[in-house]
Design a protein around this motif. Structure first.
Motif, PDB file in Angstrom:
ATOM      1  N   PHE A  55       0.834  -1.191   0.000  1.00  0.00           N
ATOM      2  CA  PHE A  55       0.000   0.000   0.000  1.00  0.00           C
ATOM      3  C   PHE A  55       0.874   1.247   0.000  1.00  0.00           C
ATOM      4  N   ALA A  58      -2.256   7.618   0.105  1.00  0.00           N
ATOM      5  CA  ALA A  58      -3.114   8.215  -0.918  1.00  0.00           C
ATOM      6  C   ALA A  58      -2.950   9.724  -0.922  1.00  0.00           C
ATOM      7  N   ILE A  77      -3.619   3.090  -0.166  1.00  0.00           N
ATOM      8  CA  ILE A  77      -4.304   2.419  -1.266  1.00  0.00           C
ATOM      9  C   ILE A  77      -3.377   1.483  -2.036  1.00  0.00           C
ATOM     10  N   ARG A  78      -3.997   0.524  -2.734  1.00  0.00           N
ATOM     11  CA  ARG A  78      -3.293  -0.296  -3.727  1.00  0.00           C
ATOM     12  C   ARG A  78      -4.261  -0.576  -4.874  1.00  0.00           C
ATOM     13  N   TRP A  79      -3.865  -0.205  -6.084  1.00  0.00           N
ATOM     14  CA  TRP A  79      -4.741  -0.372  -7.242  1.00  0.00           C
ATOM     15  C   TRP A  79      -4.938  -1.841  -7.584  1.00  0.00           C
ATOM     16  N   LEU A  80      -6.145  -2.192  -7.965  1.00  0.00           N
ATOM     17  CA  LEU A  80      -6.452  -3.563  -8.367  1.00  0.00           C
ATOM     18  C   LEU A  80      -5.885  -3.847  -9.759  1.00  0.00           C
ATOM     19  N   ASN A  81      -5.519  -5.104  -9.966  1.00  0.00           N
ATOM     20  CA  ASN A  81      -5.103  -5.579 -11.283  1.00  0.00           C
ATOM     21  C   ASN A  81      -5.623  -7.003 -11.447  1.00  0.00           C
ATOM     22  N   GLU A  87      -9.102 -10.500  -7.343  1.00  0.00           N
ATOM     23  CA  GLU A  87      -9.192  -9.197  -8.011  1.00  0.00           C
ATOM     24  C   GLU A  87      -9.812  -9.338  -9.395  1.00  0.00           C
ATOM     25  N   GLU A 113     -11.956   1.530 -12.926  1.00  0.00           N
ATOM     26  CA  GLU A 113     -10.708   1.450 -12.170  1.00  0.00           C
ATOM     27  C   GLU A 113     -11.051   1.375 -10.695  1.00  0.00           C
ATOM     28  N   HIS A 115      -9.298   0.610  -6.424  1.00  0.00           N
ATOM     29  CA  HIS A 115      -8.182   0.307  -5.526  1.00  0.00           C
ATOM     30  C   HIS A 115      -8.694  -0.167  -4.171  1.00  0.00           C
ATOM     31  N   ILE A 202     -13.003  -1.355  -1.080  1.00  0.00           N
ATOM     32  CA  ILE A 202     -12.564  -1.175  -2.458  1.00  0.00           C
ATOM     33  C   ILE A 202     -13.325   0.012  -3.022  1.00  0.00           C
TER      34      ILE A 202
END
Length: 220
Positions: A55, A58, A77-81, A87, A113, A115, A202
């Motif tokens: 993380f 932000a 935060i951590r962006w989803l992939n 995910e 998009e 996170h 999320i």
């Protein structure tokens, strides 16, 4: 319990109908349990297994305007992939919703998009809008909560106001596991109150294609 495919399709279609109807009528909705329980558990286990360094702090703004501002927000935060099954499953669920809303409301939603958001004890996000009219391609906000056995005494509620200058809120959302909030990004100011313990969610945004919009509606 096994559900035949035609029943699942009927349930999904009914859910999309409800979301579309409430967005038209109110501009927002709160669903206590929209996603499958198995997916929620997978997402919760996945986010709790993340290392702290996965993380990052932000900020506010995007690209060259992005800046950290501890007086406004203190979440991580951590962006989803699509590198983890949980995910991927969540992004696929949102892709189905995107297509469903486009068929019902012709919103022109182009992509999505999202996170993970981690609010350590005491962290908050002050009152803000996710999008300012005409200045972003984010049009629809989603928030999914991943906090089992959460109650009001733990804090961390999401407050929603009907418009920027309003004094009274229209909703107070306890961040319980599985609750999904959807609202128009340009319309509803909102705030995250401090919690007494770690709080996970999320946050995501359905976007329109800004380049196409600019071609269809040139600057005046």
């Amino acid at each position: 319990m096994y559900s035949p495919p035609e029943l699942e399709l009927d349930l999904t279609s009914s859910l999309y109908d409800r979301i579309a109807d409430e967005l038209v009528e109110n501009g927002y909705l709160i669903l206590p349990s929209a996603l499958p329980e198995s997916l929620l558990q997978d997402l919760y286990q996945h986010v709790r297994a993340q290392d702290d360094d996965a993380f990052h702090r932000a900020g506010i703004g995007r690209d060259q305007d992005h800046q950290l501002h501890g007086r406004i927000r203190r979440d991580q935060i951590r962006w989803l992939n699509r590198q983890h099954p949980a995910e991927t499953a969540y992004l696929d669920w949102m892709e189905g919703l995107r297509e469903g809303l486009n068929r019902r409301l012709f919103m022109g939603l182009f992509d999505y998009e999202a996170h993970f958001a981690h609010y350590p004890a005491g962290a908050f996000y002050a009152r803000h809008l996710d999008a300012f009219r005409g200045q972003t391609n984010r049009v629809l906000t989603t928030v999914l909560y991943l906090n089992p056995q959460w109650d009001e005494t733990q804090g961390g509620e999401l407050l929603i106001w009907p418009e920027p200058d309003s004094d009274a809120t229209i909703a107070t959302v306890v961040p319980r596991m599985g609750t999904l909030v959807i609202f128009l990004s340009e319309r509803f100011p909102h705030e995250v109150l401090p919690a007494k313990t770690d709080r996970f969610s999320i946050a995501g945004w359905f976007r329109v294609n800004a380049s196409i919009n600019n071609q269809l509606d040139p600057p005046r």
